[in-house]
Design a protein around this motif. Structure first.
Motif, PDB file in Angstrom:
ATOM      1  N   SER A 190      27.179 -44.953  93.015  1.00 16.63           N
ATOM      2  CA  SER A 190      28.454 -45.015  92.283  1.00 16.63           C
ATOM      3  C   SER A 190      28.215 -45.025  90.778  1.00 16.63           C
ATOM      4  N   ARG A 222      36.413 -40.002  92.865  1.00 17.58           N
ATOM      5  CA  ARG A 222      35.164 -40.057  92.101  1.00 17.58           C
ATOM      6  C   ARG A 222      33.941 -39.836  93.000  1.00 17.58           C
ATOM      7  N   GLY A 223      33.977 -40.466  94.179  1.00 21.02           N
ATOM      8  CA  GLY A 223      32.869 -40.297  95.119  1.00 21.02           C
ATOM      9  C   GLY A 223      32.702 -38.838  95.510  1.00 21.02           C
ATOM     10  N   TRP A 266      25.313 -45.212  98.924  1.00 25.70           N
ATOM     11  CA  TRP A 266      26.638 -45.350  98.301  1.00 25.70           C
ATOM     12  C   TRP A 266      26.523 -45.315  96.769  1.00 25.70           C
ATOM     13  N   LEU A 277      31.072 -36.890  92.709  1.00 25.78           N
ATOM     14  CA  LEU A 277      29.617 -37.140  92.672  1.00 25.78           C
ATOM     15  C   LEU A 277      28.914 -36.353  93.786  1.00 25.78           C
ATOM     16  N   ARG A 310      24.569 -50.855  92.962  1.00 26.33           N
ATOM     17  CA  ARG A 310      25.903 -51.043  92.387  1.00 26.33           C
ATOM     18  C   ARG A 310      25.837 -51.673  90.995  1.00 26.33           C
ATOM     19  N   ARG A 311      26.441 -50.984  90.038  1.00 22.25           N
ATOM     20  CA  ARG A 311      26.499 -51.438  88.637  1.00 22.25           C
ATOM     21  C   ARG A 311      25.121 -51.711  88.037  1.00 22.25           C
ATOM     22  N   MET A 320      33.362 -43.180 100.541  1.00 20.89           N
ATOM     23  CA  MET A 320      32.916 -42.531  99.304  1.00 20.89           C
ATOM     24  C   MET A 320      33.448 -41.101  99.226  1.00 20.89           C
ATOM     25  N   SER A 345      37.133 -40.845  98.299  1.00 23.67           N
ATOM     26  CA  SER A 345      37.591 -41.276  96.971  1.00 23.67           C
ATOM     27  C   SER A 345      37.345 -40.117  95.999  1.00 23.67           C
ATOM     28  N   VAL A 387      25.724 -41.153 102.058  1.00 23.40           N
ATOM     29  CA  VAL A 387      27.148 -41.230 101.687  1.00 23.40           C
ATOM     30  C   VAL A 387      27.992 -41.497 102.929  1.00 23.40           C
ATOM     31  N   SER A 418      27.046 -43.003  86.960  1.00 26.55           N
ATOM     32  CA  SER A 418      27.652 -41.958  86.130  1.00 26.55           C
ATOM     33  C   SER A 418      27.017 -40.602  86.464  1.00 26.55           C
TER      34      SER A 418
END
Ligand SMILES: [Zn+2]
Length: 245
Positions: free
Chosen positions: A150, A177-178, A148, A181, A125-126, A172, A175, A168, A152
């Protein structure tokens, strides 16, 4: 059914649930947050043949669990699966990201590499770019499963190039965006997870027995039959298991 990333030991009714999961799922990967938890949970779940317990040191708690670093590295040779490991760049953990988190993640990857590689469930994450960079530096770590994901689109492409797998869950996949992806992921690199009890949908933690729902959602996203998605999960899981030493 299967679940490639659950904190099964942390549900309120963990033992009762574990027996049920062991009956229902053909495979469940219970990730742990510290090496001591791995030992304790492995003992408790040792009679449940369809549940594997992964050795982990969760990036969110490396500051508190730094004392278990040596233990973590020691146990790697005797653990079949590794997770939850990785990096977290959220503001509340950014202080430890550049120092403790990277140090421990790097040491774990080196040790996994020395041990001949493992299947690893990885948190990013991030911090996807940092995770991918470290995986590039350690090419012989076995099978990295980004749980999971997330990041780009370009980070996703990079992860696919490196050979990462993805687990996944229903949150996810529901959503926007999920789902986007997921639509870009190679179908033979995707496996179902829950991340329960941390992942909560409505008022309930996601269930380790939710891979049918994941398959249903993926069949809509990928526009293929649900049965085809489920068969795909099984063959991907077999492929991962055949890679185990
Ligand atoms: Zn998790």
């Amino acid at each position: 059914m299967m679940d490639l990333h659950t904190h099964l030991d942390l549900y309120p009714n963990a033992i009762k649930l574990a027996y049920e999961v062991n009956e229902t799922n053909s495979f469940t990967l219970c990730v742990t947050t510290s090496p001591r938890a791995w030992r304790a949970t492995s003992d408790v779940f040792s009679r449940l043949a369809n549940i594997e317990v992964a050795l982990g040191l969760h990036p969110e708690i490396v500051s508190q669990k730094y004392g278990e670093r040596t233990l973590m590295l020691q146990y790697i040779s005797s653990a079949r699966f590794i997770g939850e490991i990785g990096l977290d760049g959220s503001p509340q953990y950014s202080n430890s990201l550049r120092t403790l988190q990277k140090q421990i993640f790097g040491d774990v990857l080196s040790e996994v590499s020395r041990a001949g590689g493992r299947v690893m469930s990885i948190h990013s994450r991030r911090a996807v770019s940092e995770v991918l960079l470290m995986l590039r530096v350690h090419p012989n770590v076995g099978i990295p499963i980004l749980h999971w994901f997330s990041g780009s689109i370009s980070e996703l492409r990079e992860a696919i190039n490196i050979g990462c797998y993805f687990s996944v869950n229903t949150l996810m996949a529901t959503s926007e965006r999920g789902a986007y992806l997921i639509s870009l992921m190679p179908h033979d690199k995707v496996l179902p997870e829950s991340d329960g009890p941390f992942a909560i949908q409505g008022n309930l933690p996601l269930s380790p027995m939710s891979s049918n729902q994941v398959a249903h959602l993926l069949s809509t996203i990928w526009k293929v039959d649900k049965e085809e998605v489920q068969l795909g999960f099984e063959s991907t899981l077999r492929h991962i298991q055949s890679d185990l030493k």
